[in-house]
Write an enzyme that holds these catalytic residues in place. Sequence first.
Site, PDB file in Angstrom:
ATOM      1  N   PRO A 459       0.834  -1.210   0.000  1.00  0.00           N
ATOM      2  CG  PRO A 459       0.023  -1.020   2.182  1.00  0.00           C
ATOM      3  CD  PRO A 459       0.728  -1.968   1.263  1.00  0.00           C
ATOM      4  CB  CYS A 460       1.849   3.682  -2.246  1.00  0.00           C
ATOM      5  SG  CYS A 460       3.141   2.486  -2.610  1.00  0.00           S
ATOM      6  CD  GLN A 461      -2.808   3.461   3.893  1.00  0.00           C
ATOM      7  OE1 GLN A 461      -2.189   3.947   4.824  1.00  0.00           O
ATOM      8  NE2 GLN A 461      -3.750   2.543   4.056  1.00  0.00           N
ATOM      9  CB  ILE A 463       0.452   8.120  -4.085  1.00  0.00           C
ATOM     10  CG1 ILE A 463      -0.274   6.774  -4.098  1.00  0.00           C
ATOM     11  CG2 ILE A 463       1.946   7.922  -3.943  1.00  0.00           C
ATOM     12  CD1 ILE A 463       0.164   5.857  -5.228  1.00  0.00           C
TER      13      ILE A 463
END
Length: 844
Positions: A459-461, A463
């Site tokens: 997960p790349c929250q 962005i």
Amino acid sequence: MGRGSKRKVEKQQLDESIDSESETQNEDSTTLLHPRSKKGRKVARDAELCLVGPSIAADEARRRWPLRYQSKNKVKKQAVTETSNDEEDDVLQARNHYDKAKVDGCLYKLGDNAYVQAEDGNLNYIARIVELFETIDKKPYFKAQWFYRAEDTVINKDNAHLLDKRRVFLSDIHDDNPLNCILSKVEIAQVAPNIDLVAKERTIPQSELYYDMKYSLPYLTFKNIVTETPKRDSDTSSVVSSECGSSECNSNNTTSKVERSLLDLYSGCGAMSTGLCMGASLSGVKLVTRWAVDINSYACKSLQWNHPETKVRNETAEDFLCLLKEWEKLCQKFSLLGADKPLENGSSETSDEEDDDGQGCEEEQEKEREDDGDSEDSSEEFEVERLLDICFGDPNQVNKPGLYFKVRWKGYDASYDTWEPMKGLSNCPEKVKDFVRKGYKSNIVPLPGNVYFICGGPPCQGISGFNRFRNGNAPLDDIKNKQLVVYMDIIEHLKPRYVLMENVVDILKFAKGFLGRYAIGRLVSMNYQARMGMMTAGSYGVAQCRMRVFLWGAHPSEKLPQYPLPTHEVASRGHVPNEFEEINVAYSKSDTCQLERALTLGDAISDLPQVNNDESVDQRKYGKVARTEFQKYIRLQRKDVINLTVDTPHASSLGMLYDHRPLQLNADDYERVCRVPKRKGANFRDLPGVIVGENNRVEWDTTMERVKLKSGKPLVPDYAMKFVKGRSTKPFGRLWMDEIVKTVVTRAKPHNQSILHPSQDRVLTIRENARLQGFPDCYKLFGSIKERYIQVGNAVAVPVAIALGYAFGLACRGVSDDEPLMILPFKFPKCLARSSQIEVDDSD
């Protein structure tokens, strides 16, 4: 060189010998990612350069470079045959070809490498000289095959520091340049690719530069220079008839009983690994999810129930990485990393007998172990009977992270099991040794080289567009993006043969695609081959348009997997960054193909029984017959679905419909939903008191009073009127049966999205969303209603994972070719059937 410009790319298949110069030079138009039109600048005076020696015989020159001898004019317009536009290429015509040239007193031969003068302020270009010729007007020219530095590739200057500065990549890009652009020779050594960076360093000669990979613009591909890998399955074909059922695809092409192990990181409820294993099975490869890691306990429970063969770990990826390192130390401590080492790269021979010792299961064993003679002092009140599991973290939530063992106490049942720190077990070393020995034997925790395939969607929250504090200048400084680093660190530690990373398209949009570039850079820095593609879920047989990015990685000794071309007609929705538009997995406009029509919402859910907003039943009978082929196959019982285990917990619920429940709306929202007309395109704009003004913006109807709900609150809430500055039609939007859903959501609230059922006053149920993601109906979920929506919404669409699993299987067997795209021999959901002979039950 202009950014975002289009230029022709000669797709020549060149090997390291100059004599392999292609007789036929095909040309294709490709949008380059940060392209540089590497036209050198003149630096040498004409008097200081010349073509040397006798010219190459005319017949030989015409054979090797036929396009140079088509006209007596200086330039020949060569029509482009494989392109998306009507551009033409100017091909310089030649009088003669040579194999030597002299510049500033230095002799150059075909195949030599040279620095070429670049524009002011840029590093000098690096080229291989693949042609030396004299033009019709007697000008000396050379054709350059360019090498790219890391900053010239998709990795970009912001991530170039990840790679050795001496490392360059051979490209497919060629340009004609005047001979006087050459500056000097450069030694570039070709070295063999090696995942062992220390060993590789020893093989690099004392040259200025070296290369071990080729970089191609289609799908931003880094791959081995030598691609001719002997087929491992010489007696099986890589092409499987599209008429075959899943059983035929599987049984006829199963290569051996060798099992390939899969680690699913950030696994959620297991959709990605489930699909990958199904697809691999269809290709004849036995891929088994041996380990799965996720922080969500409910998702872990869902995965464990559906995949009892998997060791599911409910922990953070950071803790799992620490555990991997500590486990390796324990195995070293007890001298296990030598003889009887588990088969490397996650391969094992299947057998009828399984050794369950050391599996870390929490259930009480039927029999107690015999006392090994090393029991604790009898005067102690508590005595360790055996160790059940191991973890790294803070399982007791006392702010003391570290290595812990789960202990079964002698004379006590499972309810008294506790997590004890490693140092607290110092007085029972034999118990620890016994656990580690058996855990090592059963691969309770993977060791470097024991995992064949790692998949996951970190997960790349940071962005997310909902994050108001996004750090566009330094995305990796944002703690919400750190999971991408952790994911790559786990890959670096375990060194699998294959890697597949999934992520949202925003990874290529935010901060000029920094995180996507970083991901590729990390893989290439570890000497993995890599390529990137974007796939749309609906193109593979479901009724939604979700687009996701998939990044392949392959060990240097393996084939790099391809991307499966679409099987269904679905137009991608959503913005794709211009720089990355060429990685969209799709047929070109010039291709002729017969695709299945796009599936609609009605195709997917029209057979499901009616339920109300307050539905509370989790398991039921269908009550209706299947109406479409999709429904017939998505209803298959677990025993009839390819690659799913049927265990004791599953037996009592075969043929039942799970999770057909909606999120119960509160009284106010339910009243609003009941007022939305049951027609296509209906939404809050159809409620009384709202009018649509200029520029498609909603306004209050000033001719009437604001309508109230029974609670006294307004029928049309302010947030609906203000959403996207009043231009959105999503709040309280009703879907329609002939539509394709944009994407499956994790929050089933209708305030800012169209998720209302076409004919029922409720949002789509968990199961209806699961069908839009391609989950078989037998795939049961656990947790609260909200938690189950999250699990489904975060999942990778199952048919996309199946398609990728099939591509992996062909690469694993060494029977795929070197093109980036491939055609699937099956379509979803028919491929779910364990046997093509299965009679699909149309009854309720």
